[in-house]
Design a protein around this motif. Structure first.
Motif, short mmCIF file in Angstrom:
data_model
loop_
_atom_site.label_atom_id
_atom_site.label_comp_id
_atom_site.label_asym_id
_atom_site.label_seq_id
_atom_site.Cartn_x
_atom_site.Cartn_y
_atom_site.Cartn_z
N LEU A 1 0.83 -1.21 0.00
CA LEU A 1 0.00 0.00 0.00
C LEU A 1 0.86 1.26 0.00
O LEU A 1 0.56 2.23 -0.71
N ILE A 2 1.91 1.24 0.81
CA ILE A 2 2.80 2.41 0.88
C ILE A 2 3.46 2.66 -0.47
O ILE A 2 3.40 3.77 -1.02
N PHE A 3 4.10 1.62 -1.02
CA PHE A 3 4.81 1.78 -2.29
C PHE A 3 3.84 2.04 -3.44
O PHE A 3 4.12 2.87 -4.32
N GLY A 4 2.71 1.34 -3.45
CA GLY A 4 1.73 1.54 -4.51
C GLY A 4 1.17 2.96 -4.50
O GLY A 4 0.98 3.58 -5.55
N THR A 5 0.90 3.47 -3.30
CA THR A 5 0.38 4.84 -3.17
C THR A 5 1.41 5.86 -3.65
O THR A 5 1.08 6.82 -4.36
N ILE A 6 2.66 5.65 -3.26
CA ILE A 6 3.73 6.56 -3.69
C ILE A 6 3.84 6.55 -5.22
O ILE A 6 3.99 7.61 -5.84
N LEU A 7 3.76 5.37 -5.82
CA LEU A 7 3.85 5.29 -7.27
C LEU A 7 2.71 6.04 -7.96
O LEU A 7 2.91 6.66 -9.01
N VAL A 8 1.53 6.00 -7.36
CA VAL A 8 0.37 6.67 -7.98
C VAL A 8 0.46 8.18 -7.82
O VAL A 8 0.29 8.92 -8.79
N VAL A 9 0.74 8.65 -6.62
CA VAL A 9 0.69 10.10 -6.38
C VAL A 9 1.91 10.83 -6.93
O VAL A 9 1.86 12.07 -7.08
N THR A 10 3.00 10.12 -7.22
CA THR A 10 4.19 10.78 -7.78
C THR A 10 4.28 10.63 -9.30
O THR A 10 5.23 11.14 -9.91
N ARG A 11 3.32 9.95 -9.90
CA ARG A 11 3.35 9.78 -11.35
C ARG A 11 3.09 11.13 -12.03
O ARG A 11 2.57 12.07 -11.40
N PRO A 12 3.44 11.25 -13.29
CA PRO A 12 3.24 12.52 -14.01
C PRO A 12 1.79 13.00 -13.96
O PRO A 12 0.87 12.24 -14.24
N GLY A 13 1.60 14.23 -13.52
CA GLY A 13 0.29 14.84 -13.50
C GLY A 13 -0.51 14.60 -12.25
O GLY A 13 -1.64 15.08 -12.13
N ASP A 14 0.05 13.86 -11.27
CA ASP A 14 -0.71 13.59 -10.06
C ASP A 14 -0.35 14.59 -8.96
O ASP A 14 0.46 15.49 -9.15
N ILE A 15 -0.94 14.38 -7.77
CA ILE A 15 -0.91 15.42 -6.73
C ILE A 15 0.47 15.67 -6.15
O ILE A 15 0.75 16.76 -5.65
N LEU A 16 1.36 14.69 -6.18
CA LEU A 16 2.72 14.87 -5.67
C LEU A 16 3.72 14.47 -6.74
O LEU A 16 4.69 13.74 -6.47
N GLU A 17 3.49 14.92 -7.94
CA GLU A 17 4.33 14.53 -9.07
C GLU A 17 5.82 14.69 -8.77
O GLU A 17 6.28 15.75 -8.34
N ASN A 18 6.55 13.59 -8.97
CA ASN A 18 7.99 13.60 -8.73
C ASN A 18 8.60 12.52 -9.62
O ASN A 18 8.56 11.34 -9.30
N LYS A 19 9.16 12.94 -10.72
CA LYS A 19 9.66 12.00 -11.72
C LYS A 19 10.75 11.11 -11.16
O LYS A 19 10.79 9.90 -11.46
N ALA A 20 11.65 11.68 -10.36
CA ALA A 20 12.77 10.90 -9.82
C ALA A 20 12.27 9.78 -8.90
O ALA A 20 12.69 8.63 -9.04
N VAL A 21 11.40 10.13 -7.97
CA VAL A 21 10.86 9.12 -7.03
C VAL A 21 10.07 8.07 -7.79
O VAL A 21 10.23 6.86 -7.55
N TYR A 22 9.22 8.49 -8.71
CA TYR A 22 8.39 7.57 -9.47
C TYR A 22 9.25 6.60 -10.28
O TYR A 22 8.99 5.38 -10.29
#
Length: 226
Positions: free
Chosen positions: A42-63
């Motif tokens: 859940l933690i990793f899956g959530t991070i992948l979703v919210v850091t993807r391009p165009g999402d609420i915490l977009e972060n290309k490096a983390v994603y």
């Protein structure tokens, strides 16, 4: 009735106490490792979703980095991964065999798979709900909790059900490394001693366990769908 059971599965009856203990160990492995894998997934899956391009915490490096790490561990053959993780199991659990030796390989081998399942579940949320939540002044963590996680409960349950079913198979594979459960019971008392009744009965237990998990998962998913 007892005579019939003894006739068709004599070796299981002779080692019934070990058989029951093996089932208990398998259930314990699935319960504990599955719970931890769900949390990490859940933690990793959530991070992948919210850091993807165009999402609420977009972060290309983390994603990108997290996605590559998840895919790396997910792609590794489990039996080889379990062997490689032997020193880590010894360091954390004090042993790499028996019930305690099963937890680390199961968690590390399953969590990446679970993470992708959770990512898929959360990705099904309508982006319009996210935009609406942002316009209402919700912060990132409120959106994660109230929109992504809460609205995805049925899909999360389905994804976790698939993860648990996969884990049931992995517990049997761990028998090769002597990590306890029905896998070890099958190898030590079944395969190595040519006791095929032990192999068939153990297979039946694992199949029934898979059916039970799938049934419970489907029931919970239906109950939480609105």
């Amino acid at each position: 009735m007892m005579d019939f059971i003894i006739q068709i599965m004599p070796n299981v009856v002779d080692r019934f106490d070990v058989f029951v203990e093996s089932i208990y160990e398998t259930l314990l492995m699935i319960l504990i490792s599955g719970s931890i894998a769900l949390i990490l997934g859940l933690i990793f899956g959530t991070i992948l979703v919210v850091t993807r391009p165009g999402d609420i915490l977009e972060n290309k490096a983390v994603y990108t980095v997290l996605g590559k790490i998840v895919d790396l561990f997910r792609a590794a053959p489990f039996i080889i991964l379990a062997m490689i993780l032997t020193p880590l199991s010894q360091l954390i659990m004090g042993t790499s065999i028996g019930l305690k030796g099963a937890y680390i390989p199961l968690i590390i081998g399953t969590a990446p798979f679970c993470a992708r399942q959770m990512e898929q579940a959360l990705s099904e949320i309508d982006r319009g709900l996210v935009k609406a939540s942002q316009s209402m002044g919700f912060g990132p963590f409120e959106i994660i909790w109230k929109v992504y996680l809460r609205e995805s409960i049925p899909s999360i349950i389905r994804g976790f059900t698939i993860t648990l079913i996969s884990m049931i198979g992995l517990t049997a594979i761990l028998g090769v490394t002597g990590s306890g459960g029905l896998g070890v019971f099958c190898i030590n008392y079944g395969y190595n001693q040519y006791n095929y009744d032990i192999l068939w009965v153990s297979l039946a237990i694992l199949v029934l366990l898979t059916i039970l998990v799938q049934g419970i998962g489907n029931f919970l998913a239906r109950k939480t769908t609105h």
